[in-house]
Design an enzyme around this catalytic site. Structure first.
Site, PDB file in Angstrom:
ATOM      1  CB  SER A 176      75.891  75.840  59.297  1.00 26.13           C
ATOM      2  OG  SER A 176      75.475  76.512  58.142  1.00 26.13           O
ATOM      3  CD  GLU A 243      62.807  76.320  53.810  1.00 30.44           C
ATOM      4  OE1 GLU A 243      63.669  77.214  53.881  1.00 30.44           O
ATOM      5  OE2 GLU A 243      63.069  75.138  53.502  1.00 30.44           O
ATOM      6  CG  HIS A 290      71.292  73.646  57.341  1.00 29.84           C
ATOM      7  ND1 HIS A 290      72.479  73.063  56.945  1.00 29.84           N
ATOM      8  CD2 HIS A 290      71.627  74.862  57.859  1.00 29.84           C
ATOM      9  CE1 HIS A 290      73.484  73.872  57.202  1.00 29.84           C
ATOM     10  NE2 HIS A 290      72.996  74.975  57.763  1.00 29.84           N
TER      11      HIS A 290
END
Length: 311
Positions: A176, A243, A290
């Site tokens: 990241s 999510e 991610h």
């Protein structure tokens, strides 16, 4: 009846005490062959915790390879296990015993979000950042160059004191913002490391600042001499199943869409692909997001660092 019940309780308690007598006092679990050093940065005055895992073997004549791991509060244990187990059968894995150096913060939390945001982002006179999904303001940014100087002038000398180091096999691994940091270092101080492992690099930072750094580097006629491995998750440009039920699901979906984690990585690789001295590999791991890309970065990046290509 009451006496019998009390006697039964007494006998049961006695048996329980006898069982506990076989249990020794609890001890802290430690990572074998590892040590922890606290260093204060001469650049910022901030304290860091440096985790070092030394190989349990005789060093080769050239010294041990070294892997520098960012966000080590969260990932040192996993990385340590992979480095140690994959080097047990080096004839088949190609991975030799190596020193693992984790750069961490003095906290028990997996991340120090404020400090990592500063340490891992490139400096710029003007910084334009997208609104965060949580609506909170961004922490300060732009400390990457000072952080690199801290690594070069304080962390690396410490490692040199602990074991012989092969200066031709130094690897930097980040995810990241850590992946962004790796790309920035490769473009601005390419000799700092020999191999750069960038998982889901945040190329979107400050309107793709690192892409502009790459274009300027190439326009100046420079040639990157290094090895670079970039990987991203195939699900990074959309929200996860969890999510979907979040109150801010659409805000998060737009955040990921705008960040173009996959597309930006592909564009960066395409831009750098004609560098004759840059050994570059790129992988999209389908089904990973991610967060879940991190184990893939570690194991495949580790193989890339020690072999001609990742498996």
């Amino acid at each position: 009846m009451i006496r019998q019940a009390r006697w039964t309780l007494f006998i049961g308690g006695l048996v329980g005490l006898m069982a506990f007598a076989d249990v020794h006092a609890a001890e802290k679990v430690t990572i074998p062959n590892s040590e922890l050093h606290t260093i204060t940065s001469r650049e910022t005055g901030d304290a860091y915790q440096i985790q070092i895992r030394l190989p349990n073997s005789k060093p080769p004549e050239s010294g041990f390879p070294v892997i520098y791991l960012l966000d080590s509060n969260a990932w040192f244990g996993m990385a340590s296990d992979l480095v140690s187990t994959r080097s047990l059968n080096k004839d088949s894995t190609g991975i030799t015993p190596a020193i693992l150096v984790g750069i961490a913060y003095p906290t028990d939390a997996p991340y120090d979000l404020k400090r990592r945001t500063f340490d891992l982002t490139p400096p710029s006179e003007n910084v334009t950042m997208p609104p965060r999904p949580n609506g909170k303001p961004w922490p300060p940014t732009g400390g990457a160059d000072a952080f690199l100087r801290f690594i070069e002038t304080q962390v690396k000398p410490l490692v040199d004191q602990r074991a012989p180091v092969d200066k031709s096999q130094e690897t930097l691994m980040g995810h990241s913002f850590g992946g962004l940091f790796a790309l920035h270092v490769m473009l601005t101080q390419p000799g700092s490391f020999d191999t750069y492992l960038a998982g889901s690099p945040s190329i979107w930072f400050n309107q793709k600042q690192v892409m502009e750094e790459a274009k300027a580097y190439l326009a100046a006629g420079n040639s990157v001499k290094a090895r670079l491995y970039i990987c991203v998750g195939g699900e990074e440009e959309d929200i996860t199943a969890a999510e979907e039920t979040h109150p801010q699901a659409e805000i998060r979906r737009q955040w990921k869409k705008d960040n173009r984690m996959i597309g930006n990585a592909q564009d960066f690789v395409a831009l750098m692909s004609n560098q004759p001295e840059l050994d570059i590999a790129f992988k999209v791991f389908e089904g990973e997001d991610h967060g879940t890309i991190i184990p893939q970065l570690m194991i495949h990046g580790l193989h890339f660092a020690f072999n001609q290509k990742a498996p």
